[in-house]
Design an enzyme around this catalytic site. Structure first.
Site, PDB file in Angstrom:
ATOM      1  N   THR A  17     -24.381  82.651   4.303  1.00  0.00           N
ATOM      2  CA  THR A  17     -25.041  83.725   4.944  1.00  0.00           C
ATOM      3  C   THR A  17     -24.203  84.746   5.149  1.00  0.00           C
ATOM      4  OG1 THR A  17     -24.487  82.856   7.296  1.00  0.00           O
ATOM      5  CG2 THR A  17     -26.568  82.426   6.258  1.00  0.00           C
ATOM      6  N   ASP A  18     -24.596  86.252   5.361  1.00  0.00           N
ATOM      7  CA  ASP A  18     -24.101  87.273   5.620  1.00  0.00           C
ATOM      8  C   ASP A  18     -23.646  87.382   7.458  1.00  0.00           C
ATOM      9  OD1 ASP A  18     -26.366  88.032   7.137  1.00  0.00           O
ATOM     10  OD2 ASP A  18     -26.660  89.325   5.374  1.00  0.00           O
ATOM     11  N   ALA A  19     -23.071  88.361   7.787  1.00  0.00           N
ATOM     12  CA  ALA A  19     -22.719  88.515   9.053  1.00  0.00           C
ATOM     13  C   ALA A  19     -23.889  88.381   9.999  1.00  0.00           C
ATOM     14  CB  ALA A  19     -21.907  89.846   9.395  1.00  0.00           C
TER      15      ALA A  19
END
Length: 137
Positions: A17-19
């Site tokens: 995942t991203d942030a």
């Protein structure tokens, strides 16, 4: 030719995942790749043995539609069918769906069979074509 549906489970990990906790777009490609590998493995095709014979499959073309982001810890299923099987290429249709059956991402992927030393197209071994055709029976 459309083969029967092959399904491969995926769980979204933090590293995917991203942030914001949403799957980073390139990771969908990894999910699709793993499902294609597992489909081949399920019919007895070992990519390790193919590599030893200087045979490989490379992505030649891909169309992808990102519809909705998957999130951290979500359980997904990659659904894969073979849409077209030619002398030196295979076209896969793939979808990633969530537990509710909603399509989050879908793609059409054409892979070419190549001689790994020459990086030139070559015919898919007849044994692989037979295994793929027999798996649909």
């Amino acid at each position: 030719m459309t083969t029967s549906l092959f399904e491969w489970p995926v769980t979204v990990y933090y590293e995917d995942t991203d942030a914001g906790g949403v799957v980073y777009h390139s990771n969908y490609l990894k999910y699709f790749e793993r499902a294609r590998t597992e489909l081949l493995r399920s019919v007895g095709v070992s990519q390790q043995i193919l590599l030893e014979q200087n045979i490989g499959f490379v992505v030649r073309h891909m169309d992808i539609d990102f519809r909705q982001g998957a999130r951290l810890d979500e359980k997904l299923t990659v659904q894969t069918t073979i849409n077209e099987l030619k002398k030196a290429s295979i076209t896969f249709c793939q979808k990633i769906v969530n537990l509710e059956g909603r399509t989050l991402c879908q793609s059409t992927v054409k892979v070419a069979c190549v001689n790994n030393q020459k990086m030139k197209p070559q015919a898919i071994p007849v044994s692989i074509i037979a295994e793929l055709k027999n798996s649909d029976s």
